[in-house]
Design an enzyme around this catalytic site. Structure first.
Site: not given
Length: 779
Positions: A467-469, A471
């Site tokens: 999940n790249d988002t 953070h």
């Protein structure tokens, strides 16, 4: 509203209305050259790299939409009326202008009729040469002679796309384009080897322009260029400014007569080399040969796996459009599209390692090369770059906790498909110097992930996981439950490989690591109802039933099953949560409910409105993992529901809602939390293409490569009495007939190969020039 339909016999999608909700694209490409093209001729071209060797410009997110493009204007010299061979850019009234676009495999054909003139424009990229052809055939359907002028137009990009978009003080001063020998030469970067482009035709130009402002005129647009209005180009050269390839030529058509022109746009390492290519494609019959070669090229790819099931949507997808799309994602990764722009994204490390899974059976040697190139972007400590760029070979980005593990899935899949165990002993360079065997390249990410853990003894999140988002911030590093599950899957796959190679100590070591990590997850990450997604820097469990937002995440439920760390009871409980909380008629959401406000603790995921992208949107890439998980559990009704509701052909029935192309998968669809429920974005270049192909062929139909042969392990609806699969495997062709006389979902009761009974459900590799006949009976 409907805009088109599938022409199944011709393997085309036919677009009947040109005013589609978004540009409906096609990718015309070979191994090096690519032309993205919309149903109205919009799009851009590049050679090897959309960032570093861009040929044509395209204005992303522009008004008017989908400009510029590969345009041919047609002007009637008697009436002075003009139009374009594609509806854009002139936009004639559709009550008078009739047009149809056929998106085919490697070509796009646009047929338009206006004022008694029919134009059929074929756009195609040859299999072997770095260029594209625009072949336009004009027919006079009136009873009078027609004197026409054709104007071609393409806006050149100066090769380095990012500079061309942002550094105008520089790019406005370097452009070089001129006409010589009936060819426009784009020599802006000729001092850089290979940076030369050309535009020519098989007919003599009457006039030309190489400067955009000279052709277009100030305060005009592509809809009404000054040169077209005046009836000729001015003969301009680009010395700075904006270079274009604009030409005109005259055609006279008697009643009923047809004539054609072929335009040639491409790149070459030198002007001399370019001239040879132009001469080759100016010859009579050149376009016909290109189309013949292209047809044979795609027939060879598609025939490697063909299915015949009782479900027409599945047949259409696996035999045609899904098979076509996976080859595009394999070649392009996630970079060159009308959404990404092709500048910031190269060949993604995690992306490309997944993309190979669906094409190994068709292009094994190309897969081997790509895996090797990916391995070169790994570091000795077990980390990797996030991506690399094909033209320069340079890597970029680090810190994604899942990236390096994906090479284990791609490499083991390659070896199972090909039997090429020798590949594992080949030496491959490290990104930080030195080299090691491919086998060692698989070990280091496992060792790295196993030891780099947090408070709960599960892997650190790093910048993000899949999940790249997501953070995660806080006083301590965040931890990813999903990476822990993924690690278990990869460690078990590697242990199986080690055992196949006779490396018993490694097999024992990595099985122990997998079991240990699985135990950690089951102890710390189960919230009583399902598996959490992560722990933030304060130790708070994310993706828990105790949270008001982001309660349930799809990936940790599916991978609990895919990794084998969840037992059957827990696995079913996880997937029940998926059905209860995440499923909808347009697909399965990535998580629920979405975050309503920005949270510095979570980062990017909370910047999207609820129901879009990673904030609870339907992320198509993750949906087939739910399909696979349900087949593992034997819950065929759920598996088929999830698989079918994402099939592109089902979106063909809701074109006005889906909006994106109904013939390929899109990355993300707005979920029920969003007002535009069902609206898709980021089509074509998505991991959904590969994973849906894998889910359909290897888990629903159940034809799956193993180290010892082809496994037959279907999970199908009870009302399927029979289905057939023709598949190439290790140099032989297998025709597999699966019969279901007792109308069950799973379980092979008998298997025969060329009339001989085989124990179990694995077809041993056969070496025969003849098609091998296999019959499997469920029961």
């Amino acid at each position: 509203m409907r805009y088109g339909y599938f022409d199944v016999p011709n393997k085309e999608y036919v677009i009947e209305r040109p005013d589609t909700p978004v540009p409906w694209m096609n990718y015309l490409h070979n191994d090096e050259y690519c032309a993205l093209i919309s149903n109205n001729g919009g799009g851009y071209s590049f050679h090897l790299s959309a960032r570093d060797k861009r040929i044509l410009r395209y204005r992303l997110n522009n008004i008017p939409m989908d400009r510029p493009g590969r345009y041919v204007y047609i002007k009637d010299e008697k009436t002075k009326d003009f139009w374009s061979a594609t509806w854009q850019p002139v936009l004639k009234d559709l009550s008078e202008y009739k047009t149809e676009t056929r998106q085919g495999f490697g070509y796009t054909r646009v047929t338009s009729t206006y004022q008694g003139i029919t134009s059929e424009t074929l756009y195609v990229v040859p299999v072997d040469d770095n260029l594209e052809l625009w072949n336009i055939n004009l027919t006079n359907r009136t009873s009078t002679v027609k004197n026409l002028t054709l104007f071609s137009y393409a806006e050149l990009c100066l090769f380095f796309a990012q500079n061309d978009m942002v550094n105008f003080q520089y790019t406005y001063n370097i452009a070089k384009a001129y006409e010589k020998n009936n060819t426009i030469h784009h020599t802006t970067m000729i001092e850089n080897a290979g940076h030369y482009a050309f535009f020519s035709a098989d007919k003599r130009f009457g006039s030309y322009d190489c400067d955009r402002e000279a052709f277009m005129g100030l305060y005009h647009s592509e809809a009404d260029p000054k040169a077209v209005l005046e009836g000729k180009c001015s003969g301009s050269t680009a010395d700075g400014g904006n270079p274009v390839a604009a030409t005109s030529l005259s055609i006279t058509l008697k009643p009923g007569e047809s004539k054609s022109v072929t335009y040639i746009l491409g790149v070459a390492p030198s002007i001399t080399a370019g001239a040879k290519l132009i001469a080759k494609y100016r010859k009579a019959g050149a376009v016909s040969k290109v189309m013949s070669d292209l047809k044979r090229h795609w027939e060879e790819k598609l025939e490697a796996l063909q299915v015949q099931t009782p479900d027409k949507d599945i047949n259409l997808s696996l035999n045609q459009w899904n098979a076509y799309q996976v080859h595009t994602t394999f070649s392009m990764s996630r970079g060159p599209s009308i959404y990404e722009g092709g500048i910031g994204r190269g060949m993604g490390f995690r992306d490309s390692n997944q993309d190979v899974l669906s094409v190994i059976h068709t292009v094994p040697q190309k897969v081997k090369k790509l895996i090797t190139d990916l391995a070169k972007n790994m570091f000795k400590d077990g980390t990797s770059y996030h991506q690399f760029f094909r033209l320069t070979g340079e890597g970029d980005g680090k810190g994604y906790s899942d990236d390096p593990l994906w090479i284990i899935l791609s490499t083991t899949a390659y070896v199972k498909e090909t039997g090429d165990l020798k590949f594992l002993s080949e030496k491959v360079k490290w990104a930080d110097g030195g080299s090691a065997s491919m086998y060692d390249h698989l070990k280091v990410p496992l060792d790295y992930t196993y030891k780099n853990v947090g408070t709960h003894r599960i892997p650190l999140m790093g910048f993000a996981d899949w999940n790249d988002t997501l953070h995660i911030n806080g006083p301590k590093p965040g931890e990813s439950v999903w990476v822990a599950q993924f690690f278990v899957k990869c460690a078990r796959d590697f242990a199986e490989l080690a055992e196949t190679l006779g490396k018993a100590a490694d097999a024992k070591k990595y099985r122990h690591m997998a079991d240990d990590m699985g135990a950690r997850v089951n102890k710390a990450c189960w919230d009583g109802k399902w598996y959490a997604m992560a722990f933030d820097g304060w130790g708070t469990m994310l993706g828990s039933n105790k949270q008001p937002e982001g309660k349930v995440y799809l990936n940790t439920q599916t991978w609990a099953v895919l990794s084998g760390l969840a037992d059957a009871r827990r696995g079913s409980q996880c997937m029940d949560a998926v059905k209860d909380y995440l499923d909808s008629k347009y697909g399965v959401a990535l998580m629920y409910p979405g975050f309503k406000h920005f949270s510095p603790r979570l980062g990017g995921v909370s910047t999207f409105p609820p129901g879009l992208k990673e904030n609870g949107g339907i992320f198509s890439h993750a949906n087939p993992w739910a399909v696979i998980a349900e087949t593992v559990l034997g819950r065929v009704a759920n598996a088929m529901k999830y698989y079918r509701q994402l099939l592109p052909s089902t979106k063909d029935r809701i074109q006005d809602i889906h909006k994106a192309e109904p013939y390929v998968y899109a990355q993300a669809i707005a979920s029920r939390e969003h007002r535009d429920f069902g609206f898709a974005r980021n089509s074509w270049l998505t991991g959904a293409a590969t994973w849906n192909f894998v889910a359909g062929t290897q888990y629903i139909l159940g034809i799956r490569p193993t180290y010892s042969g082809l496994m037959v392990d279907p999970c199908i609806p009870q009302d399927w009495g029979k289905y057939e699969v023709t598949r190439k495997f290790r140099g032989s062709t297998y025709h597999i007939v699966v019969k279901n006389p007792r109308h069950v979902n799973k379980g092979i009761s008998s298997l025969t190969v060329n009339g001989r009974k085989v124990q179990g459900n694995i077809i041993p590799p056969q070496r025969s020039p003849k098609t091998i006949q296999v019959e499997a009976v469920l029961g």
